[in-house]
Enzyme design. Sequence first.
Site, PDB file in Angstrom:
ATOM      1  N   ASP A  28       0.825  -1.201   0.000  1.00 58.33           N
ATOM      2  CA  ASP A  28       0.000   0.000   0.000  1.00 58.33           C
ATOM      3  C   ASP A  28       0.859   1.250   0.000  1.00 58.33           C
ATOM      4  O   ASP A  28       2.030   1.228   0.364  1.00 58.33           O
ATOM      5  CB  ASP A  28      -0.872   0.036   1.263  1.00 58.33           C
ATOM      6  CG  ASP A  28      -2.097  -0.832   1.105  1.00 58.33           C
ATOM      7  OD1 ASP A  28      -2.474  -1.096  -0.042  1.00 58.33           O
ATOM      8  OD2 ASP A  28      -2.663  -1.237   2.136  1.00 58.33           O
TER       9      ASP A  28
ATOM     10  N   LYS B 158      -3.613   3.288  -3.251  1.00 60.45           N
ATOM     11  CA  LYS B 158      -4.805   3.936  -3.806  1.00 60.45           C
ATOM     12  C   LYS B 158      -4.539   5.378  -4.201  1.00 60.45           C
ATOM     13  O   LYS B 158      -5.382   6.038  -4.763  1.00 60.45           O
ATOM     14  CB  LYS B 158      -5.946   3.868  -2.794  1.00 60.45           C
ATOM     15  CG  LYS B 158      -6.240   2.458  -2.339  1.00 60.45           C
ATOM     16  CD  LYS B 158      -7.527   1.909  -2.879  1.00 60.45           C
ATOM     17  CE  LYS B 158      -7.580   0.402  -2.726  1.00 60.45           C
ATOM     18  NZ  LYS B 158      -7.292  -0.037  -1.346  1.00 60.45           N
TER      19      LYS B 158
ATOM     20  N   ASP C  92      -2.195  -2.666  11.284  1.00 59.21           N
ATOM     21  CA  ASP C  92      -2.724  -4.022  11.485  1.00 59.21           C
ATOM     22  C   ASP C  92      -3.784  -4.262  10.416  1.00 59.21           C
ATOM     23  O   ASP C  92      -4.752  -3.496  10.346  1.00 59.21           O
ATOM     24  CB  ASP C  92      -3.351  -4.111  12.886  1.00 59.21           C
ATOM     25  CG  ASP C  92      -3.881  -5.505  13.184  1.00 59.21           C
ATOM     26  OD1 ASP C  92      -4.024  -6.329  12.254  1.00 59.21           O
ATOM     27  OD2 ASP C  92      -4.144  -5.787  14.363  1.00 59.21           O
TER      28      ASP C  92
ATOM     29  N   ALA D 150      -1.857   1.836  14.343  1.00 54.47           N
ATOM     30  CA  ALA D 150      -1.430   3.221  14.568  1.00 54.47           C
ATOM     31  C   ALA D 150      -1.771   3.721  15.973  1.00 54.47           C
ATOM     32  O   ALA D 150      -0.995   4.464  16.582  1.00 54.47           O
ATOM     33  CB  ALA D 150      -2.066   4.132  13.517  1.00 54.47           C
TER      34      ALA D 150
ATOM     35  N   MET E 259      -7.916   8.143  10.399  1.00 56.48           N
ATOM     36  CA  MET E 259      -8.253   8.959   9.226  1.00 56.48           C
ATOM     37  C   MET E 259      -9.248  10.057   9.630  1.00 56.48           C
ATOM     38  O   MET E 259     -10.241  10.279   8.967  1.00 56.48           O
ATOM     39  CB  MET E 259      -8.856   8.075   8.121  1.00 56.48           C
ATOM     40  CG  MET E 259      -7.912   6.967   7.666  1.00 56.48           C
ATOM     41  SD  MET E 259      -8.760   5.565   6.861  1.00 56.48           S
ATOM     42  CE  MET E 259      -9.444   4.667   8.266  1.00 56.48           C
TER      43      MET E 259
ATOM     44  N   ALA F 183       2.967   8.530  13.191  1.00 58.42           N
ATOM     45  CA  ALA F 183       3.319   7.865  14.456  1.00 58.42           C
ATOM     46  C   ALA F 183       4.453   6.875  14.236  1.00 58.42           C
ATOM     47  O   ALA F 183       4.430   6.091  13.286  1.00 58.42           O
ATOM     48  CB  ALA F 183       2.103   7.139  15.031  1.00 58.42           C
TER      49      ALA F 183
END
Lengths: 272, 272
Positions: A57, A79, A112, A141, A192, A221
Amino acid sequence: MTQQRISPIKTATAPARGPFCLVAGAVAFVGSGPGDADLLTVKAVKSLQQADVILFDRLVSAEILELAGDSAQLENVGKEGFGPQVSQEEICARLVAHAQAGLKVVRLKSGDPTIFGRLDEEVTACEQAGVAYQIVPGITAASAAVAGIGQSLTQRGRNTSVRFMTGHDMKGFADHDWAALARPGQVAAVYMGKKSARFVQGRLIMHGADRATPVTIVENASRSDQRVLETTLDRLPQDLAEAAFDGPALTLLGLAPRDSAAALYDLQMELA
Amino acid sequence: MTQQRISPIKTATAPARGPFCLVAGAVAFVGSGPGDADLLTVKAVKSLQQADVILFDRLVSAEILELAGDSAQLENVGKEGFGPQVSQEEICARLVAHAQAGLKVVRLKSGDPTIFGRLDEEVTACEQAGVAYQIVPGITAASAAVAGIGQSLTQRGRNTSVRFMTGHDMKGFADHDWAALARPGQVAAVYMGKKSARFVQGRLIMHGADRATPVTIVENASRSDQRVLETTLDRLPQDLAEAAFDGPALTLLGLAPRDSAAALYDLQMELA
């Protein structure tokens, strides 16, 4: 609905012992954690080293991708970012095709994979194609963010539950049990949450939350460019706009950084 | 209460870069994950190798303690098991004393220390003594448990939040926003939920939860002796009593194992 009871004790999902190894023709969904390569699990490192192909990703960091074996094929299916966007359908199709070609496939997801990772669509694709898979959990996170400010997500006498939530869902801003979240001592991690900050603030205050409730936003983080914004519910949208974070950000409702959280960092810098 | 705004952007908690190393005279609170040594983070492994002294909990597995350096002093401060119980006060005192003696101190806690890890009392002790500390997050039991059954804690179109909760608090059974939890599609992970199973069931059904809501209990998540109990809210207390789990168990409300979750395990067993 009649009550159902299928196989009350299943032992089949116990992990294999002996050295961990990927299986040819199967997919490992691997959490890459929040960004610091030292926060990968040992299993994730082994997966990267053994993989024939790695679909990753946008948020997976470069230092993590460097751990891939020399012969591994790296496919960016992020994305956003450079290059054309790869659709969810296309990602599913590629996972299945690579596995059916007999490769050791790693699907690397930031954090995760089981928490806001859109894992189910890809697992279902494997399931439907008869492709075996496993899930390797990663540090999410919220854990990295709270560790970075010296706090806990739960505390005896303060909160016996913590919520991991998103600010939005498929239909727009996500609705939650705001009344419960508005109570003193509650802690929640909003993933988000930058765009929904004003919405979340409005809902919580409407349900009686104290405007002075501490809120901390942690950008990047665990990464070397981590930044921490310490604010209150009252000032959340303004302060967030002013901070102009462009990296992934995790919002911790109900927690302020401990002042002492920075001491060890200073110490390590002196030693370095 | 007047609005407060202190240091809106703090960058000091950014992690040190370069090779990770423990600092003499400081404490690292390290998550040991759910039990499988391959689910330690790389940082946790390095911490164990570098530590002068390691204070560990009852639930930390033997295979993880074996990773400690040869000269490391291991101290079992588990709240149960063989030997006299070590009080929380005593643990705090020892952490501070070891650090003040100039040692590299690791406080190893099962799972993620920030989630039901009673971390704050020990961090506060360090803070009050002027001892520097850092927190190394770990894989929490919920992540390992859900990965083991092939499911996600969140899913687009199903749930935009997940709760991590305990069945009890300091005053007895813990109260939660049961009405919200009782809604279809909700997912929650209950830690240490064996004793409170009947209480949780009762509250949820009282608030209108479907009796056929799937519930999965994972004992010894990620370990070689992992067991999975698949049941429904209706049958939770009976089935749990029948299973007679004696290891740590994580209850997943709202999730059933995927049948396909066992396929890879079978494959790995064939190859082993």
